[in-house]
Scaffold this motif. Structure first.
Motif, mmCIF file in Angstrom:
data_model
loop_
_atom_site.group_PDB
_atom_site.id
_atom_site.type_symbol
_atom_site.label_atom_id
_atom_site.label_comp_id
_atom_site.label_asym_id
_atom_site.label_seq_id
_atom_site.Cartn_x
_atom_site.Cartn_y
_atom_site.Cartn_z
ATOM 1 N N VAL A 78 -29.948 36.326 12.972
ATOM 2 C CA VAL A 78 -30.928 35.303 13.341
ATOM 3 C C VAL A 78 -30.392 34.493 14.520
ATOM 4 C CG1 VAL A 78 -32.272 33.321 12.545
ATOM 5 C CG2 VAL A 78 -31.672 35.141 10.935
ATOM 6 N N GLN A 79 -31.217 34.312 15.537
ATOM 7 C CA GLN A 79 -30.808 33.511 16.691
ATOM 8 C C GLN A 79 -31.447 32.122 16.580
ATOM 9 O OE1 GLN A 79 -32.768 36.617 17.648
ATOM 10 N NE2 GLN A 79 -30.917 37.536 16.801
ATOM 11 N N ILE A 80 -30.610 31.100 16.603
ATOM 12 C CA ILE A 80 -31.085 29.726 16.494
ATOM 13 C C ILE A 80 -31.024 29.064 17.860
ATOM 14 C CG2 ILE A 80 -30.730 27.465 15.447
ATOM 15 C CD1 ILE A 80 -31.706 29.586 13.493
ATOM 16 N N LEU A 81 -32.179 28.594 18.318
ATOM 17 C CA LEU A 81 -32.296 27.864 19.576
ATOM 18 C C LEU A 81 -32.679 26.431 19.234
ATOM 19 C CD1 LEU A 81 -32.555 30.869 20.335
ATOM 20 C CD2 LEU A 81 -34.486 30.277 21.803
ATOM 21 N N THR A 82 -31.891 25.474 19.667
ATOM 22 C CA THR A 82 -32.283 24.091 19.445
ATOM 23 C C THR A 82 -32.046 23.283 20.727
ATOM 24 O OG1 THR A 82 -32.262 22.255 17.875
ATOM 25 C CG2 THR A 82 -30.128 23.217 18.440
ATOM 26 N N LYS A 83 -32.240 21.969 20.627
ATOM 27 C CA LYS A 83 -32.236 21.136 21.825
ATOM 28 C C LYS A 83 -31.487 19.829 21.561
ATOM 29 C CE LYS A 83 -36.816 23.020 22.756
ATOM 30 N NZ LYS A 83 -37.151 23.422 21.365
ATOM 31 N N PHE A 84 -31.428 19.001 22.568
ATOM 32 C CA PHE A 84 -30.851 17.671 22.464
ATOM 33 C C PHE A 84 -31.504 16.807 23.544
ATOM 34 C CE2 PHE A 84 -28.458 19.773 25.732
ATOM 35 C CZ PHE A 84 -28.265 18.790 26.691
ATOM 36 N N GLY A 85 -31.282 15.503 23.469
ATOM 37 C CA GLY A 85 -31.717 14.639 24.559
ATOM 38 C C GLY A 85 -32.984 13.845 24.321
ATOM 39 N N MET A 86 -33.543 13.895 23.095
ATOM 40 C CA MET A 86 -34.622 12.984 22.719
ATOM 41 C C MET A 86 -34.090 12.135 21.563
ATOM 42 S SD MET A 86 -38.107 15.313 22.977
ATOM 43 C CE MET A 86 -39.227 13.944 22.662
ATOM 44 N N VAL A 87 -33.779 10.883 21.874
ATOM 45 C CA VAL A 87 -33.055 10.029 20.936
ATOM 46 C C VAL A 87 -33.985 8.968 20.347
ATOM 47 C CG1 VAL A 87 -31.095 8.464 20.680
ATOM 48 C CG2 VAL A 87 -30.949 10.399 22.266
ATOM 49 N N TRP A 88 -33.983 8.857 19.043
ATOM 50 C CA TRP A 88 -34.850 7.884 18.361
ATOM 51 C C TRP A 88 -34.081 6.959 17.413
ATOM 52 C CZ3 TRP A 88 -34.279 12.940 16.853
ATOM 53 C CH2 TRP A 88 -33.844 13.152 15.544
ATOM 54 N N ASP A 89 -32.780 7.210 17.210
ATOM 55 C CA ASP A 89 -32.039 6.468 16.185
ATOM 56 C C ASP A 89 -31.358 5.206 16.706
ATOM 57 O OD1 ASP A 89 -29.993 7.489 17.702
ATOM 58 O OD2 ASP A 89 -29.051 8.637 16.083
ATOM 59 N N GLY A 90 -31.578 4.883 17.999
ATOM 60 C CA GLY A 90 -30.997 3.675 18.564
ATOM 61 C C GLY A 90 -29.570 3.818 19.029
ATOM 62 N N SER A 91 -28.965 4.999 18.839
ATOM 63 C CA SER A 91 -27.564 5.196 19.211
ATOM 64 C C SER A 91 -27.337 5.143 20.715
ATOM 65 C CB SER A 91 -27.052 6.535 18.663
ATOM 66 O OG SER A 91 -27.800 7.617 19.200
ATOM 67 N N ASN A 92 -28.420 5.302 21.483
ATOM 68 C CA ASN A 92 -28.311 5.228 22.947
ATOM 69 C C ASN A 92 -28.254 3.796 23.462
ATOM 70 O OD1 ASN A 92 -31.078 5.156 21.983
ATOM 71 N ND2 ASN A 92 -31.704 5.099 24.135
ATOM 72 N N GLU A 93 -28.472 2.821 22.577
ATOM 73 C CA GLU A 93 -28.399 1.402 22.918
ATOM 74 C C GLU A 93 -29.287 1.045 24.115
ATOM 75 O OE1 GLU A 93 -24.185 0.916 23.464
ATOM 76 O OE2 GLU A 93 -23.868 0.520 21.340
ATOM 77 N N GLY A 94 -30.476 1.633 24.142
ATOM 78 C CA GLY A 94 -31.435 1.329 25.201
ATOM 79 C C GLY A 94 -31.199 2.062 26.501
ATOM 80 N N LYS A 95 -30.188 2.919 26.551
ATOM 81 C CA LYS A 95 -29.909 3.686 27.763
ATOM 82 C C LYS A 95 -30.817 4.910 27.821
ATOM 83 C CE LYS A 95 -25.038 2.340 27.587
ATOM 84 N NZ LYS A 95 -23.653 2.836 27.383
ATOM 85 N N GLY A 96 -31.027 5.423 29.039
ATOM 86 C CA GLY A 96 -31.865 6.600 29.208
ATOM 87 C C GLY A 96 -33.268 6.231 29.662
ATOM 88 N N ASP A 97 -34.142 7.213 29.680
ATOM 89 C CA ASP A 97 -35.541 7.025 30.091
ATOM 90 C C ASP A 97 -36.403 6.818 28.855
ATOM 91 O OD1 ASP A 97 -35.177 7.410 32.873
ATOM 92 O OD2 ASP A 97 -35.144 9.579 32.603
ATOM 93 N N PHE A 98 -37.036 5.649 28.744
ATOM 94 C CA PHE A 98 -37.931 5.402 27.614
ATOM 95 C C PHE A 98 -39.150 6.313 27.709
ATOM 96 C CE2 PHE A 98 -41.597 3.135 25.754
ATOM 97 C CZ PHE A 98 -41.157 3.049 24.437
ATOM 98 N N MET A 99 -39.526 6.922 26.576
ATOM 99 C CA MET A 99 -40.682 7.814 26.529
ATOM 100 C C MET A 99 -41.882 7.123 25.882
ATOM 101 S SD MET A 99 -38.854 11.475 25.592
ATOM 102 C CE MET A 99 -40.230 12.501 26.143
ATOM 103 N N TRP A 100 -41.773 6.824 24.599
ATOM 104 C CA TRP A 100 -42.837 6.118 23.894
ATOM 105 C C TRP A 100 -42.301 5.651 22.539
ATOM 106 C CZ3 TRP A 100 -43.583 11.575 24.645
ATOM 107 C CH2 TRP A 100 -43.408 12.352 23.497
ATOM 108 N N ASP A 101 -43.075 4.833 21.854
ATOM 109 C CA ASP A 101 -42.753 4.433 20.483
ATOM 110 C C ASP A 101 -43.366 5.465 19.545
ATOM 111 O OD1 ASP A 101 -41.248 2.079 20.893
ATOM 112 O OD2 ASP A 101 -43.087 0.961 21.320
#
Length: 328
Positions: A78-101
């Motif tokens: 089985v090949q598993i493809l996943t991603k990263f870079g959409m953060v919702w848990d607050g660990s980015n401390e407001g850094k990055g590009d805001f997307m939406w609530d």
């Protein structure tokens, strides 16, 4: 099933790849866990051995569900493809590009695109845990983050490859220039992009550049989230919290309906559904490596896998493309 080499890697992916956005439930009106697990198992039994997911799908739930489903399977099959870079848990401390609530189960989560080196490493460890595996076949940046230099993100991915935690690295939703910039730091395996009969923008410059640089293209939303299956023109209704209530509004639905009516006889001649014909068309387009197809139950999973049994001649492909002019 047909299996295709992804870019300049040793990964062999199923041409129809299981897309797991919907089974996460968030934005899709919820999910039914047992049916979703059956859909995954049936897909694998029918040769759809590649599963694409992301932490954002269900805010971790999709990855957890996949991890439970494949727990006792031969991981090498089985090949598993996943991603990263959409953060919702607050660990980015407001850094990055805001997307939406993002609303999920009555709670609101501020969602950011964030791809710093530290976040790449953090999210990878979390995904490995949720998926119950010690490596990811393909790890992809979910969306470009304008606040993090591309080379910083790619260096983090290269480090994960060297550590054996991922087999290959890709991006998603990158334009041509971003894709080529990433190539300066790492050997990109792929770019995952929206592509369908209703959205062929990537054919202009991204696909030719990907072919030239031996970068795979993973096509998502080939059915435009079910619209091209035709079932929503035949009385099927969406739940009130299903994002497709708004999503479908971007299309000229009368033109889409007219187009589907034109190609439906071809599907019937092939003893196939419209959805199967649309998926098969996508797999046959130049530069498209694999096509994502979601399935929330076994019936949909079987239908998706069997789309590869359709044989389309060049004349039939020309017929479809000619009828697509209705939509332009």
């Amino acid at each position: 099933m047909e299996y295709r080499k992804l870019g300049d890697t040793d990964l062999e992916l199923s041409a129809i790849t299981y897309g797991s956005f919907a089974i996460g439930g968030t934005m899709w009106g919820g999910t039914e866990e047992n049916e979703a697990q059956n859909a995954i198992r049936v897909s694998i039994d029918l040769g759809v051995t590649t599963i694409d997911t992301a932490p954002f799908y269900g805010l971790g739930f999709s990855e957890e569900l996949i991890g439970r489903t494949i727990k006792n399977m031969d991981r090498s099959k089985v090949q598993i493809l996943t991603k990263f870079g959409m953060v919702w848990d607050g660990s980015n401390e407001g850094k990055g590009d805001f997307m939406w609530d993002q609303e999920d189960n009555g709670k609101i989560y501020p969602l950011y695109k964030y791809a710093s080196k530290a976040n790449v490493i953090k999210e990878t460890e979390e995904s490995l845990k949720r998926l119950g595996t010690d490596y990811i076949d393909l790890l992809q940046l979910h969306w470009p983050d304008s606040t993090t230099p591309i080379d910083e993100t790619m260096e983090a991915l290269q480090r994960l490859i060297e550590q054996g935690k991922i087999r290959a690295a890709g991006v998603s939703n990158y334009n041509k220039d971003q894709m080529l910039e990433a190539q300066k730091t790492i050997r990109l395996a792929s770019n995952q992009l929206p592509y369908s009969m209703l959205n062929r923008q990537i054919e202009k410059d991204i696909v030719p550049s990907a072919i030239e640089n031996n970068i795979g293209i993973i096509a998502y939303s080939p059915l435009e989230r079910g619209l091209l299956s035709g079932k929503y023109f035949k009385g099927e209704h969406l739940k009130s919290d299903d994002h497709r209530n708004g999503y479908f509004g971007q299309f000229d639905l009368e033109k889409v309906k007219a187009f589907l009516n034109k190609i439906e006889p071809l599907a019937q001649d092939k003893n196939a559904t419209l959805a199967q014909l649309v998926l098969r068309w996508a797999t046959l387009q130049p530069g498209i490596t694999v096509v994502l197809a979601g399935a929330r139950n076994s019936e949909q999973a079987i239908s998706n896998a069997q789309s590869m049994d359709i044989n389309l001649t060049q004349d039939e492909l020309l017929f479809i493309n000619k009828e697509l002019e209705i939509l332009s």
